[in-house]
Design a protein around this motif. Sequence first.
Motif, mmCIF file in Angstrom:
data_model
loop_
_atom_site.group_PDB
_atom_site.id
_atom_site.type_symbol
_atom_site.label_atom_id
_atom_site.label_comp_id
_atom_site.label_asym_id
_atom_site.label_seq_id
_atom_site.Cartn_x
_atom_site.Cartn_y
_atom_site.Cartn_z
ATOM 1 N N HIS A 55 -29.347 90.681 -23.518
ATOM 2 C CA HIS A 55 -30.794 90.496 -23.499
ATOM 3 C C HIS A 55 -31.150 89.024 -23.639
ATOM 4 C CE1 HIS A 55 -35.066 91.316 -24.300
ATOM 5 N NE2 HIS A 55 -34.823 92.469 -23.711
ATOM 6 N N HIS A 56 -32.211 88.622 -22.970
ATOM 7 C CA HIS A 56 -32.601 87.208 -22.971
ATOM 8 C C HIS A 56 -33.137 86.742 -24.318
ATOM 9 C CE1 HIS A 56 -36.317 89.414 -21.815
ATOM 10 N NE2 HIS A 56 -36.917 88.502 -22.566
ATOM 11 N N THR A 57 -33.415 87.662 -25.228
ATOM 12 C CA THR A 57 -33.855 87.261 -26.572
ATOM 13 C C THR A 57 -32.698 87.155 -27.558
ATOM 14 O OG1 THR A 57 -34.275 89.562 -27.208
ATOM 15 C CG2 THR A 57 -36.113 88.341 -26.232
ATOM 16 N N ASP A 58 -31.491 87.477 -27.126
ATOM 17 C CA ASP A 58 -30.295 87.461 -27.973
ATOM 18 C C ASP A 58 -29.603 86.108 -27.810
ATOM 19 O OD1 ASP A 58 -27.764 87.741 -29.113
ATOM 20 O OD2 ASP A 58 -27.496 89.802 -28.415
ATOM 21 N N LEU A 59 -29.689 85.255 -28.822
ATOM 22 C CA LEU A 59 -29.123 83.909 -28.718
ATOM 23 C C LEU A 59 -27.622 83.948 -28.488
ATOM 24 C CD1 LEU A 59 -29.409 80.868 -28.818
ATOM 25 C CD2 LEU A 59 -29.264 80.975 -31.321
ATOM 26 N N ASP A 60 -26.904 84.820 -29.187
ATOM 27 C CA ASP A 60 -25.455 84.909 -28.998
ATOM 28 C C ASP A 60 -25.111 85.276 -27.558
ATOM 29 O OD1 ASP A 60 -24.980 84.263 -31.636
ATOM 30 O OD2 ASP A 60 -24.842 86.346 -32.309
ATOM 31 N N ALA A 61 -25.876 86.200 -26.981
ATOM 32 C CA ALA A 61 -25.642 86.582 -25.588
ATOM 33 C C ALA A 61 -25.901 85.408 -24.647
ATOM 34 C CB ALA A 61 -26.527 87.767 -25.213
ATOM 35 N N LEU A 62 -26.951 84.642 -24.927
ATOM 36 C CA LEU A 62 -27.272 83.490 -24.091
ATOM 37 C C LEU A 62 -26.193 82.416 -24.169
ATOM 38 C CD1 LEU A 62 -31.076 83.166 -24.902
ATOM 39 C CD2 LEU A 62 -30.116 83.677 -22.659
ATOM 40 N N VAL A 63 -25.732 82.126 -25.385
ATOM 41 C CA VAL A 63 -24.697 81.099 -25.553
ATOM 42 C C VAL A 63 -23.398 81.545 -24.887
ATOM 43 C CG1 VAL A 63 -23.246 79.913 -27.250
ATOM 44 C CG2 VAL A 63 -25.709 80.131 -27.651
ATOM 45 N N GLY A 64 -23.008 82.799 -25.095
ATOM 46 C CA GLY A 64 -21.801 83.301 -24.459
ATOM 47 C C GLY A 64 -21.888 83.241 -22.946
ATOM 48 N N PHE A 65 -23.054 83.542 -22.424
ATOM 49 C CA PHE A 65 -23.290 83.480 -20.976
ATOM 50 C C PHE A 65 -23.207 82.039 -20.485
ATOM 51 C CE2 PHE A 65 -26.399 83.290 -17.402
ATOM 52 C CZ PHE A 65 -25.767 84.166 -16.533
ATOM 53 N N ALA A 66 -23.850 81.123 -21.196
ATOM 54 C CA ALA A 66 -23.881 79.715 -20.784
ATOM 55 C C ALA A 66 -22.482 79.111 -20.746
ATOM 56 C CB ALA A 66 -24.783 78.920 -21.724
ATOM 57 N N ARG A 67 -21.600 79.576 -21.597
ATOM 58 C CA ARG A 67 -20.229 79.053 -21.624
ATOM 59 C C ARG A 67 -19.454 79.378 -20.348
ATOM 60 N NH1 ARG A 67 -19.636 80.902 -27.642
ATOM 61 N NH2 ARG A 67 -20.053 78.945 -28.771
ATOM 62 N N GLN A 68 -19.930 80.368 -19.602
ATOM 63 C CA GLN A 68 -19.200 80.826 -18.422
ATOM 64 C C GLN A 68 -19.699 80.203 -17.123
ATOM 65 O OE1 GLN A 68 -18.649 85.241 -18.426
ATOM 66 N NE2 GLN A 68 -19.707 85.163 -20.398
ATOM 67 N N VAL A 69 -20.738 79.359 -17.210
ATOM 68 C CA VAL A 69 -21.345 78.829 -15.990
ATOM 69 C C VAL A 69 -21.500 77.317 -16.095
ATOM 70 C CG1 VAL A 69 -22.567 81.007 -15.630
ATOM 71 C CG2 VAL A 69 -23.735 79.133 -16.818
ATOM 72 N N ASP A 70 -21.808 76.697 -14.943
ATOM 73 C CA ASP A 70 -22.012 75.247 -14.906
ATOM 74 C C ASP A 70 -23.464 74.852 -15.105
ATOM 75 O OD1 ASP A 70 -19.253 74.131 -14.056
ATOM 76 O OD2 ASP A 70 -19.596 75.761 -12.633
ATOM 77 N N VAL A 71 -24.378 75.723 -14.718
ATOM 78 C CA VAL A 71 -25.806 75.454 -14.892
ATOM 79 C C VAL A 71 -26.510 76.779 -15.150
ATOM 80 C CG1 VAL A 71 -26.187 75.524 -12.384
ATOM 81 C CG2 VAL A 71 -27.886 74.427 -13.859
#
Length: 394
Positions: A55-71
């Motif tokens: 979910h876009h309100t879940d900071l842990d999910a966002l950080v984990g997602f960001a680690r897998q991409v370049d932008v």
Amino acid sequence: MDKRTGLPIVGMVGGGQLARMTQQAAISLGQSLKVLAADEGDAAALVASDVVIGHHTDLDALVGFARQVDVVTFDHEHVPGEHLLTLATEGFVVRPAPTALGFAQNKLVMREMMAGLGVPGPAFAEVSTVDDSVAFGDEHSWPVVLKASRGGYDGRGVWMLDTAQQARETVPELLEAGTELLVEEKVAMKRELSALVARSPFGQGAAYPVVETVQTNGINTEVLVPAPGLSESRVHEAQELALRIASTLDVTGLLAVELFETETGLLVNELAMRPHNSGHWTMDGSRTSQFEQHLRGVLDYPLGRTDLIAPACVMANVLGADVSPQMSPDERVHHLFARFPEVKIHLYGKQDRPGRKLGHVNFVGDRMDDLRDRALLSAHWLSHAVWLDGYEIH
């Protein structure tokens, strides 16, 4: 970086139809698009090959997602601002940046910024008490428009207040529910326009033709390209205004500037820093679709050409009917192609629901009136299985 292709990985937060159509553009470019979707049944999750459920309100999910991409980029504006700042602080590439996105997330902040820049817009005021709305209505003449500062779209989060008594009945309940509010004057407008532009981190800008957006009950039902009868000077004014806002706010990717055309000039209504409904026509009517352009922008590639491939284009949204038709979607598509083989259909894989955006159709050609007739007939047929002009399918 994708080790298979040697190309960067773009992460799009949000799994709606905008991410779905960005996936289509990514395929053509050979790009790897990773999608953060809230549910595996989301429109983009049904077609994207690389989906993370979170979910876009879940900071842990966002950080984990960001680690897998370049932008990291977005198909909506609803990620909490503090989460966006955390991503940027931790060194992830976020485009557009949190400082820019904040103006699209909060209408009051946007209005204050626009006023500070001298950008024309309706008179407005923050509403902290019911008296704020009453005083504004008395000063600027009723009716006035009450808006939620955050989260409203497609007519949601907007209330028309005709009298001071209506304000006293409406505002307290919203404030008690924690809704942040502002009030604006009701603009006497000729029509609504949209100026869609793109900007890269390098600073390159590109502007699409200015379009007219037709609204029904607060929902965009048609887009007419180019805006009929709009003078060349007004076109340049709208495009230059949108490009100036994009540069001032340091927007990367797409920026849609929704405008009111009045007897005295243009007023800014709202901003969206992502692909936008008013740009869906570009999938078939422009040299570069808005979805490819957004990818080019956030990856800092040179931007594509934005000119029309024909004199005119009309987009019509397919909105869910009040009662779902008995005819299957497959049969509806079959009969639409049989009548209008030139139609371009874009369906989003969503469950039918009254008023929901289920897809859109595009028609490209020479005569605006003819294209508009065909687009409206087609969109209504796809949602209702009824031809408004009485055409018989057999």
